[in-house]
Design a protein around this motif. Sequence first.
Motif, PDB file in Angstrom:
ATOM      1  N   GLY A  15       0.828  -1.141  -0.132  1.00  0.00           N
ATOM      2  CA  GLY A  15       0.185   0.042  -0.002  1.00  0.00           C
ATOM      3  C   GLY A  15       0.815   1.181   0.028  1.00  0.00           C
ATOM      4  N   THR A  16       0.307   2.272  -0.112  1.00  0.00           N
ATOM      5  CA  THR A  16       0.984   3.672  -0.388  1.00  0.00           C
ATOM      6  C   THR A  16       0.340   4.399   0.845  1.00  0.00           C
ATOM      7  OG1 THR A  16       1.624   3.360  -2.686  1.00  0.00           O
ATOM      8  CG2 THR A  16       1.563   5.708  -1.634  1.00  0.00           C
ATOM      9  N   TYR A  17       1.181   5.104   1.539  1.00  0.00           N
ATOM     10  CA  TYR A  17       0.522   5.988   2.753  1.00  0.00           C
ATOM     11  C   TYR A  17       0.824   7.248   2.857  1.00  0.00           C
ATOM     12  CZ  TYR A  17      -1.201   1.394   3.851  1.00  0.00           C
ATOM     13  OH  TYR A  17      -1.837   0.364   3.935  1.00  0.00           O
ATOM     14  N   ASN A  18       0.154   8.299   3.346  1.00  0.00           N
ATOM     15  CA  ASN A  18       0.439   9.481   3.393  1.00  0.00           C
ATOM     16  C   ASN A  18       1.283  10.072   4.632  1.00  0.00           C
ATOM     17  OD1 ASN A  18      -0.965  10.055   0.866  1.00  0.00           O
ATOM     18  ND2 ASN A  18      -2.878  10.133   2.143  1.00  0.00           N
ATOM     19  N   CYS A  19       2.077  11.131   4.243  1.00  0.00           N
ATOM     20  CA  CYS A  19       2.800  11.649   5.510  1.00  0.00           C
ATOM     21  C   CYS A  19       1.760  11.933   6.482  1.00  0.00           C
ATOM     22  CB  CYS A  19       3.503  13.099   5.070  1.00  0.00           C
ATOM     23  SG  CYS A  19       4.325  13.798   6.288  1.00  0.00           S
ATOM     24  N   GLY A  20       2.071  11.804   7.950  1.00  0.00           N
ATOM     25  CA  GLY A  20       1.079  12.010   8.985  1.00  0.00           C
ATOM     26  C   GLY A  20       0.179  11.081   9.238  1.00  0.00           C
ATOM     27  N   GLN A  21       0.152  10.062   8.707  1.00  0.00           N
ATOM     28  CA  GLN A  21      -0.589   8.747   9.128  1.00  0.00           C
ATOM     29  C   GLN A  21       0.177   8.037  10.338  1.00  0.00           C
ATOM     30  OE1 GLN A  21      -1.724   6.843   5.093  1.00  0.00           O
ATOM     31  NE2 GLN A  21      -3.171   6.209   6.508  1.00  0.00           N
ATOM     32  N   GLN A  22      -0.664   7.365  11.340  1.00  0.00           N
ATOM     33  CA  GLN A  22       0.103   6.933  12.473  1.00  0.00           C
ATOM     34  C   GLN A  22       0.130   5.730  12.000  1.00  0.00           C
ATOM     35  OE1 GLN A  22      -1.399   8.033  16.121  1.00  0.00           O
ATOM     36  NE2 GLN A  22      -0.972  10.353  15.927  1.00  0.00           N
ATOM     37  N   VAL A  23       1.299   4.858  12.818  1.00  0.00           N
ATOM     38  CA  VAL A  23       1.872   3.520  12.635  1.00  0.00           C
ATOM     39  C   VAL A  23       2.160   3.048  14.005  1.00  0.00           C
ATOM     40  CG1 VAL A  23       2.526   4.020  10.307  1.00  0.00           C
ATOM     41  CG2 VAL A  23       4.329   4.213  12.068  1.00  0.00           C
ATOM     42  N   SER A  24       2.151   1.765  14.360  1.00  0.00           N
ATOM     43  CA  SER A  24       2.813   1.130  15.529  1.00  0.00           C
ATOM     44  C   SER A  24       3.880   0.351  14.877  1.00  0.00           C
ATOM     45  CB  SER A  24       1.615   0.144  15.887  1.00  0.00           C
ATOM     46  OG  SER A  24       0.556   0.712  16.332  1.00  0.00           O
ATOM     47  N   LEU A  25       5.220   0.950  15.547  1.00  0.00           N
ATOM     48  CA  LEU A  25       6.401   0.479  15.272  1.00  0.00           C
ATOM     49  C   LEU A  25       6.524  -0.963  15.829  1.00  0.00           C
ATOM     50  CD1 LEU A  25       8.509   3.629  15.712  1.00  0.00           C
ATOM     51  CD2 LEU A  25       7.848   2.631  13.480  1.00  0.00           C
ATOM     52  N   LEU A  26       6.839  -2.163  15.295  1.00  0.00           N
ATOM     53  CA  LEU A  26       6.926  -3.585  15.829  1.00  0.00           C
ATOM     54  C   LEU A  26       8.323  -3.899  16.021  1.00  0.00           C
ATOM     55  CD1 LEU A  26       4.064  -5.137  13.588  1.00  0.00           C
ATOM     56  CD2 LEU A  26       3.942  -4.059  15.872  1.00  0.00           C
ATOM     57  N   CYS A  27       9.054  -3.514  15.212  1.00  0.00           N
ATOM     58  CA  CYS A  27      10.625  -3.734  15.366  1.00  0.00           C
ATOM     59  C   CYS A  27      11.340  -3.315  14.095  1.00  0.00           C
ATOM     60  CB  CYS A  27      10.881  -5.332  15.528  1.00  0.00           C
ATOM     61  SG  CYS A  27      10.167  -6.389  13.936  1.00  0.00           S
ATOM     62  N   TRP A  28      12.789  -3.315  14.353  1.00  0.00           N
ATOM     63  CA  TRP A  28      13.401  -2.534  13.339  1.00  0.00           C
ATOM     64  C   TRP A  28      14.536  -3.801  12.909  1.00  0.00           C
ATOM     65  CZ3 TRP A  28      18.484  -2.905  14.985  1.00  0.00           C
ATOM     66  CH2 TRP A  28      18.981  -2.853  16.354  1.00  0.00           C
ATOM     67  N   TRP A  38      11.885  -0.362   9.133  1.00  0.00           N
ATOM     68  CA  TRP A  38      10.950  -0.704  10.308  1.00  0.00           C
ATOM     69  C   TRP A  38       9.983  -1.705   9.742  1.00  0.00           C
ATOM     70  CZ3 TRP A  38      11.680   0.614  15.013  1.00  0.00           C
ATOM     71  CH2 TRP A  38      12.439   1.840  15.349  1.00  0.00           C
ATOM     72  N   TYR A  39       9.651  -2.529  10.646  1.00  0.00           N
ATOM     73  CA  TYR A  39       8.487  -3.678  10.157  1.00  0.00           C
ATOM     74  C   TYR A  39       7.383  -2.826  11.317  1.00  0.00           C
ATOM     75  CZ  TYR A  39       5.414  -7.573  10.434  1.00  0.00           C
ATOM     76  OH  TYR A  39       4.477  -8.388   9.965  1.00  0.00           O
ATOM     77  N   LEU A  40       6.448  -2.267  10.604  1.00  0.00           N
ATOM     78  CA  LEU A  40       5.312  -1.678  11.511  1.00  0.00           C
ATOM     79  C   LEU A  40       3.922  -2.220  11.147  1.00  0.00           C
ATOM     80  CD1 LEU A  40       4.372   0.611   9.175  1.00  0.00           C
ATOM     81  CD2 LEU A  40       6.501   1.514   9.702  1.00  0.00           C
ATOM     82  N   GLN A  41       2.994  -1.453  11.529  1.00  0.00           N
ATOM     83  CA  GLN A  41       1.601  -1.692  11.106  1.00  0.00           C
ATOM     84  C   GLN A  41       0.917  -0.225  10.974  1.00  0.00           C
ATOM     85  OE1 GLN A  41      -0.847  -4.515  13.514  1.00  0.00           O
ATOM     86  NE2 GLN A  41      -2.384  -4.344  12.109  1.00  0.00           N
ATOM     87  N   ILE A  42       0.348   0.014   9.914  1.00  0.00           N
ATOM     88  CA  ILE A  42      -0.393   1.142   9.717  1.00  0.00           C
ATOM     89  C   ILE A  42      -1.761   1.080  10.565  1.00  0.00           C
ATOM     90  CG2 ILE A  42      -1.787   2.594   8.025  1.00  0.00           C
ATOM     91  CD1 ILE A  42       1.280   2.476   7.397  1.00  0.00           C
ATOM     92  N   TRP A  43      -2.068   1.942  11.411  1.00  0.00           N
ATOM     93  CA  TRP A  43      -3.346   2.047  12.128  1.00  0.00           C
ATOM     94  C   TRP A  43      -4.641   1.808  11.395  1.00  0.00           C
ATOM     95  CZ3 TRP A  43      -3.456   5.890  16.617  1.00  0.00           C
ATOM     96  CH2 TRP A  43      -2.286   5.788  17.342  1.00  0.00           C
ATOM     97  N   GLY A  44      -5.210   0.572  11.587  1.00  0.00           N
ATOM     98  CA  GLY A  44      -6.362   0.218  10.861  1.00  0.00           C
ATOM     99  C   GLY A  44      -6.050  -0.400   9.438  1.00  0.00           C
ATOM    100  N   GLY A  45      -4.792  -0.732   9.390  1.00  0.00           N
ATOM    101  CA  GLY A  45      -4.196  -1.508   8.084  1.00  0.00           C
ATOM    102  C   GLY A  45      -3.252  -2.388   8.384  1.00  0.00           C
ATOM    103  N   PRO A  46      -2.694  -2.989   7.260  1.00  0.00           N
ATOM    104  CA  PRO A  46      -1.752  -3.997   7.053  1.00  0.00           C
ATOM    105  C   PRO A  46      -0.587  -3.884   8.043  1.00  0.00           C
ATOM    106  CG  PRO A  46      -1.392  -2.991   4.944  1.00  0.00           C
ATOM    107  CD  PRO A  46      -2.678  -2.345   5.704  1.00  0.00           C
ATOM    108  N   ARG A  47       0.297  -5.099   8.209  1.00  0.00           N
ATOM    109  CA  ARG A  47       1.661  -4.973   8.642  1.00  0.00           C
ATOM    110  C   ARG A  47       2.467  -5.018   7.448  1.00  0.00           C
ATOM    111  NH1 ARG A  47       2.055  -8.362  13.931  1.00  0.00           N
ATOM    112  NH2 ARG A  47       0.461  -7.283  15.157  1.00  0.00           N
ATOM    113  N   GLY A  48       3.496  -4.231   7.471  1.00  0.00           N
ATOM    114  CA  GLY A  48       4.767  -4.430   6.537  1.00  0.00           C
ATOM    115  C   GLY A  48       5.817  -3.494   6.741  1.00  0.00           C
ATOM    116  N   TYR A  49       6.976  -3.406   5.609  1.00  0.00           N
ATOM    117  CA  TYR A  49       7.996  -2.733   6.193  1.00  0.00           C
ATOM    118  C   TYR A  49       8.221  -1.398   5.334  1.00  0.00           C
ATOM    119  CZ  TYR A  49      10.104  -7.304   7.446  1.00  0.00           C
ATOM    120  OH  TYR A  49      10.426  -8.349   8.568  1.00  0.00           O
TER     121      TYR A  49
END
Length: 67
Positions: A15-28, A38-49
Amino acid sequence: MNLRSGPGTGYRILGTYNCGQQVSLLCWATPGQHPGWWYLQIWGGPRGYMRADYVGNTGLGPGPCPA
């Protein structure tokens, strides 16, 4: 910013995400693996790098991803 299935530009874009969207950092990714991702999760969305250059970390991040 592209969210990818793995830590590198050769991986599929989830996916493509905009500046300012919040994420949860899972690990680096560690320097011995793929530095700068970073391996992270977009709030309300998928996990990825995502490239660390494009992620603002307002606190202490999590530790390295398990090998």
